[in-house]
Design a protein around this motif. Sequence first.
Motif, short mmCIF file in Angstrom:
data_model
loop_
_atom_site.label_atom_id
_atom_site.label_comp_id
_atom_site.label_asym_id
_atom_site.label_seq_id
_atom_site.Cartn_x
_atom_site.Cartn_y
_atom_site.Cartn_z
N MET A 105 49.02 40.30 48.86
CA MET A 105 47.61 40.58 49.14
C MET A 105 47.13 39.82 50.38
SD MET A 105 46.08 37.47 48.32
CE MET A 105 44.38 37.89 48.48
N TYR B 177 40.43 43.04 49.05
CA TYR B 177 41.81 42.61 48.86
C TYR B 177 42.73 43.78 49.24
CZ TYR B 177 40.41 38.67 45.74
OH TYR B 177 39.87 37.53 45.20
N GLU C 201 37.53 40.33 55.01
CA GLU C 201 36.22 40.56 54.40
C GLU C 201 35.17 40.87 55.46
OE1 GLU C 201 35.44 37.29 51.67
OE2 GLU C 201 37.57 36.84 51.66
N HIS D 135 34.43 41.82 49.90
CA HIS D 135 35.53 40.85 49.85
C HIS D 135 36.85 41.59 49.57
CE1 HIS D 135 37.90 37.49 48.40
NE2 HIS D 135 36.89 36.67 48.26
N ARG E 42 39.73 40.14 40.03
CA ARG E 42 40.55 39.54 41.09
C ARG E 42 41.29 40.65 41.83
NH1 ARG E 42 39.81 35.21 43.41
NH2 ARG E 42 39.89 33.92 41.54
N GLY E 43 40.63 41.19 42.84
CA GLY E 43 41.25 42.26 43.61
C GLY E 43 40.23 43.33 43.93
N CYS F 29 43.06 39.25 52.07
CA CYS F 29 41.65 39.62 52.13
C CYS F 29 41.18 39.59 53.58
CB CYS F 29 40.79 38.65 51.33
SG CYS F 29 40.98 38.82 49.56
N SER G 248 45.08 42.02 40.98
CA SER G 248 46.02 41.15 40.27
C SER G 248 46.30 41.67 38.87
CB SER G 248 45.44 39.73 40.17
OG SER G 248 46.21 38.97 39.27
N ASN H 119 44.13 34.14 52.25
CA ASN H 119 45.28 34.26 51.34
C ASN H 119 45.48 32.89 50.70
OD1 ASN H 119 48.28 33.79 50.67
ND2 ASN H 119 48.10 36.02 50.76
N TRP I 224 50.77 36.16 45.45
CA TRP I 224 50.10 35.88 46.73
C TRP I 224 50.71 36.59 47.94
CZ3 TRP I 224 53.08 33.37 50.33
CH2 TRP I 224 54.23 32.73 49.84
#
Length: 298
Positions: free
Chosen positions: A268, A170, A272, A168, A72-73, A270, A60, A248, A265
């Motif tokens: 991306m 992204y 995981e 996790h 974040r990412g 995720c 992000s 998401n 949003w």
Amino acid sequence: MISPYPLPTGLPGIATFFVTPDGLVRLGIATHLSTAALTLNGAHVTHFQPHGASPLLFVSGSSHLTPGRPIRGGVPVCFPWFGARAGDPQAPAHGFARTTQWAVESVTGSEETGVTAVLILTSTEATRAFWPHDFTARLRVEVTRELRLTLEVENPGPDPFLFEEALHTYFAISDVNDVTVTGLEGAAYLDKVAAGARQELGPDPLRFTGETDRIFPANTATCTIHDPGFPRRIVIEKTGSHSTVVWNPWIAKAAAMADFGDREWPQMLCIETANVGTDAITLAPGARHEMTALIRLG
Ligand code: BG6
């Protein structure tokens, strides 16, 4: 910025440590095969791009990029719990590993073969304040035309312990409205958007039409993101992982997150690689557990 301590040694020309203006110690990797970057804060891979492709990982533009804050990412490492810690709402979400400074165990490789960096985190008084166990965690980051991440956890203590973990990841995608994910057809999941209700996917590839936060337990599937917009396929293979998480945030949750742009949003998704909930790992004294995610273009 001046480093708070002597920078670890990299590999001249292909793997270089540096300190960002905000004080993050980063390793930049550039070989004939790909480029990549990671920070010692959280053992966090923030960038991976095989030559000729666009970046596979999303970060992000509003992310914190400072020591002690989650990024974040990229690939946050969640350990030793996932999400909120049961019975301890004050504990940091997704565990302390993603906000703690890891040390460098080794950096090896070459222009032709790619680079492997091994980062290590061991228990300290600070980690024991959150989680009363001795542990050694290693993240092996193998950067070739593929990205292979191996999270290894060892129990050097006298008692068994239980932990959760997640890589996790992204992924950068063109538009979440258009991508599909194969590999999870017919799989059971816990829907965190519906208070954890147990549901099952149908026979079709997974599509996205709203906030998605799903834990697929007892799931060892290889997942493929089909992205017609870029166009490309990203394949996520795994070993030692029995949970897959798909996330998401969609519109409202994205707007509510301070470290995520309101309009990011769709870009991306995720997927995981994890062991969480009923797949949490119990590690006996002296035992070691390994979980690997292999990320590549398909
Ligand atoms: C996902 C969880 O793995 O991570 C979601 O399933 C959560 O529930 C998301 O919202 C992001 O978590 P955080 O702590 O990085 O905001």
